[in-house]
Structures are given as C-alpha cells and as structure tokens.
Design a protein around this motif. Structure first.
Motif, short mmCIF file in Angstrom:
data_model
loop_
_atom_site.label_atom_id
_atom_site.label_comp_id
_atom_site.label_asym_id
_atom_site.label_seq_id
_atom_site.Cartn_x
_atom_site.Cartn_y
_atom_site.Cartn_z
N LYS A 68 -0.15 -4.85 -13.65
CA LYS A 68 0.72 -4.32 -14.12
C LYS A 68 1.20 -3.41 -12.11
O LYS A 68 2.15 -3.96 -11.76
N ALA A 69 0.42 -2.03 -11.97
CA ALA A 69 0.03 -1.42 -11.17
C ALA A 69 0.65 -2.52 -9.63
O ALA A 69 1.53 -1.41 -9.35
N LEU A 70 0.04 -3.07 -9.52
CA LEU A 70 0.30 -4.19 -8.09
C LEU A 70 1.47 -5.13 -8.22
O LEU A 70 1.94 -4.48 -7.38
N ARG A 71 1.86 -5.45 -9.29
CA ARG A 71 3.10 -5.99 -9.46
C ARG A 71 3.68 -5.22 -9.68
O ARG A 71 5.83 -5.35 -8.85
N LYS A 72 3.86 -3.86 -10.12
CA LYS A 72 5.18 -2.64 -9.86
C LYS A 72 5.81 -3.00 -8.43
O LYS A 72 6.71 -2.92 -7.72
N ALA A 73 4.37 -2.69 -7.46
CA ALA A 73 4.66 -2.22 -6.15
C ALA A 73 4.70 -3.38 -5.42
O ALA A 73 5.32 -3.04 -4.38
N THR A 74 3.97 -4.45 -5.25
CA THR A 74 5.31 -5.51 -4.84
C THR A 74 6.39 -6.79 -5.51
O THR A 74 6.94 -6.88 -4.52
N GLY A 75 6.59 -6.17 -6.53
CA GLY A 75 7.92 -6.54 -6.74
C GLY A 75 7.68 -8.14 -7.31
O GLY A 75 8.80 -8.99 -7.49
N ILE A 98 0.49 -1.35 0.05
CA ILE A 98 0.27 -0.07 0.15
C ILE A 98 0.44 1.04 -0.23
O ILE A 98 0.66 2.41 -0.90
N LYS A 99 1.78 1.17 0.93
CA LYS A 99 2.66 2.11 0.74
C LYS A 99 3.42 2.79 -0.25
O LYS A 99 3.54 3.44 -0.62
N ALA A 100 3.85 1.68 -1.34
CA ALA A 100 4.50 1.70 -2.29
C ALA A 100 3.30 2.21 -3.34
O ALA A 100 3.39 3.30 -4.27
N LEU A 101 1.82 1.89 -3.71
CA LEU A 101 0.79 2.45 -4.64
C LEU A 101 0.70 4.19 -4.27
O LEU A 101 0.70 4.32 -5.55
N ARG A 102 0.45 4.20 -2.88
CA ARG A 102 0.45 5.63 -2.54
C ARG A 102 1.34 6.75 -3.05
O ARG A 102 0.80 7.92 -3.29
N ALA A 103 2.46 6.10 -2.91
CA ALA A 103 3.81 6.44 -3.45
C ALA A 103 3.90 6.90 -5.40
O ALA A 103 4.25 7.83 -5.92
#
Length: 375
Positions: free
Chosen positions: A301-308, A212-217
């Motif tokens: 894509k957005a989820l996987r970018k945030a989670t790796g 969630i931190k990565a998504l908000r950024a």
C-alpha cells in the motif's frame, strides 16, 4: 445380510427414502432428487452413520462401484477393531502430515510457508471428515486464489494432494486423490498462469527517484520499509524478517542468515548512509527485535501510494537490475550478487569464490545516490 441389492439402472428410478445395498451400505434419496451414500454400523449399542459421498453430484460423484469400495474399506477397518465413530478431519490429517514432514524441510522458512499455506488457505477443508473430501471441495478451496496468486494456489493444491495421499496410505480415504491435477482438476479450473516477470509489475527505474521522494515525504514504518527494500535490492520477506542483531551499523553491514534466504545461503548486504539512517530511526521506535514489524500488505500500500500505479515490491529488484544494465558500467556478476541470485552455470559459480562485497558496496552507493536524485 445380502449385498449388492442396487444397480446403476435402478438407482436412477428410486423414490425418495433410504435404500439398502446390503451389509451396511445405504443410499439416501431426497425429495429434491439428490442422492447421498452412507454406511451404518453399531458398536456397543451405539449407531454410527458415515457419509461416503454423493451419487452423481458435484465434480466428484461417487458411483455405485466406488461406494461399494468405500464400504468394504470401512468393513475391513471395523474387522481390525478400528474406532470410526470419531472421524478424522482434514485438519487432523493435515497436522499429522506437517509433523511427519518437519524433519525434511530445508529450513524454518520453508516449514513456515508449507504450514501457513494449509492453515490459512485450506480453511474450507479443515472441519470436513477426510473420508468425505471431494474434488468439488478442492475446487472451492482453490478458486478464491487461483487467478490472483497462481503460484501459491498451485502449491496449495500440491500440499492438499499430499494430505490426501497420506490419508489414503492410512486407509482413511478411498478413491482417486481429489487434488490430483490430471485427475480432473485441470478441466475445472483455468489453465495455470506461469509466473513471469510481468506478474511482478516493475516501476521503470527512471521513476524510482520520484517514488523515493514520495516515500521520504510519507510518515510511518511502511514507507521506511519500502525505501529500505529499494535501497538494498532485498526481497520484501527478507526485510520484514530482519532483526536488529543482524546489523553491524559501524561497518555498514546487514548479514541475513541462511534460513531466511531463498537459496539457503548467508547473504551480506552493504548498507549505504541512508539505509543506516533508516535502521537507526527504527531502533528508536522499537518495542520488539523486529526492525520493520509490519505486513507485506502494508508495504505494498505504501509503495502504490507513492507511485500511483500497481507496482510490486518484488518489481523494485527488477528496477534495480535494469538500472545496473542500462545506466552503469558495473559488471553483471556484481549486480547478480547484489540480488543474491544463484548462478545456474555451475562452472561460473565455482569460479566466483567471493561475494564481491567491496564492489557491491560501490554499486549500492551509486544506486543510493541515483534514488535520492529526485530530492
């Protein structure tokens, strides 16, 4: 004109050329060895040739007996005065089937899924004459998605089978249904994968705060849509289909109509402060009624970018459910209601008259705080 001039034994030794079986049925033998059945007839001086399939070719070879059966079906149609010069394609019959089935669809979502599957994934078949569709054609249509999206692939197979059954009933196709699983496809494609939880790779709930931190950024609608999906424990399709008129932001409530729900029942989702912020932000950017005008692919894509990793959108629901069971004292019923799951136990379902909105609001507030704990 005499019929049944050919035999299975003679066919194997025929030289290149065109050979008649009589009464309009012919076998074309090419120099490279391939053999193709076709039927020739004339109407008003116009010669028409109809392909009936290949002899000993592909995964659906047309035997001499089957070729004669197909030829007789053509003769019967000609005797009735049917016009065969413009052969119906798979797409023609497919459209007819969709029209016939429209009244029986449970809701608009089911209708859209049924139609989309055939229009998008069966394109390989669209222009082919329905009478010429072979099992090999069906195999080639299914192969690209058989292993990657097995559930969709099997639904596609069943819908192709429905089109072919419709064609058979109208006399447009003769022979076994080429999309029938037990009719030969099971020997030509890998065993079907059963959809299990493992097919929806879920992010461990302990990793949710960091995600969630990565998504908000991250900037962009996709990141907001994924965060909103996580905060509401909704299905990604429900989020992508959301319109602004479904939201009551003063009461903090999102009401999803029955025709957009898997179970066909209205679902009320209590919104946390952060979820409301996201909807308001989307409203400031909106040019359409859609809150999140994006594709499922963009969200993934957005989820996987945030989670790796290879986490899936549907897996977020599993993360939420695991957190409920492992880290909270919220009841199972409330957690299941939050996920809009249909209870299999009819007795239990009968006693649960309420959707436990206030209890779910408390649960979702706790979940939102947990999601934000990585900030």
């Amino acid at each position: 004109m005499a019929k049944h001039k050919l035999s299975e034994t003679r066919i194997r030794t025929l030289p290149a050329g065109i050979h008649s079986d009589g009464d309009g049925l012919f076998l074309r033998v090419r120099k490279e060895g391939s053999r193709q059945w076709f039927f020739i007839y004339k109407r008003s001086g116009k010669r028409t040739e109809l392909g009936l399939g290949g002899y000993g070719q592909g995964t659906a070879p047309v035997s001499l007996a089957l070729a004669r059966e197909k030829a007789e079906a053509v003769r019967q149609r000609l005797a009735r005065g049917d016009e065969l010069s413009a052969k119906k394609t798979f797409a023609d019959v497919m459209d007819d089937v969709i029209t016939v089935k429209e009244s029986g669809f449970r809701n608009e979502k089911h209708k859209a899924q049924w139609t989309m599957t055939l229009r998008e994934y069966a394109k390989h078949l669209h222009k082919k004459p329905i009478a010429d569709i072979t099992r090999d054609d069906v195999v080639e249509t299914l192969k690209p998605i058989w292993s990657t999206i097995p559930e969709t692939a099997d639904r596609l197979r069943m819908r192709i089978a429905a089109v072919m059954d419709h064609a058979k009933a109208r006399g447009l196709y003769v022979g076994d249904n080429p999309a029938d699983w037990r009719g030969g496809l099971k020997d030509l494609l890998p065993p079907r994968q059963r959809l299990t939880r493992g097919h929806h790779a879920a992010l461990g709930y302990k990793e949710i705060p960091a995600a969630i931190k990565a998504l908000r950024a991250a900037a962009g609608i996709s990141a907001r849509a994924v965060e909103f999906t996580c905060l509401t424990a909704a299905r990604s399709g429900e989020v992508r289909g959301a319109t602004f008129n479904e939201f009551d932001l003063e009461d903090g409530l999102w009401t999803i109509p029955p025709d957009r729900m898997k179970a066909g029942k209205e679902h009320r989702v209590p919104l946390t402060g952060r979820a409301i912020e996201i909807v308001k932000a989307m409203g400031e950017l909106a040019t359409t009624d859609a809150v999140f005008p994006i594709s499922d692919t963009a969200m993934v894509k957005a989820l996987r970018k945030a989670t790796g990793d290879d986490s899936t959108l549907h897996g977020l629901r599993s993360s939420f459910r695991d957190w409920c069971g492992d880290e909270t004292t919220h009841s199972r019923d409330v957690a299941e209601a939050a996920l809009a799951h249909t209870l299999k136990d009819k007795t239990e379902a009968a006693y649960r008259r309420s959707d436990a909105l206030q209890k779910r609001r408390t649960l979702m507030e706790d979940w939102s705080k947990y999601c934000a704990s990585g900030q």
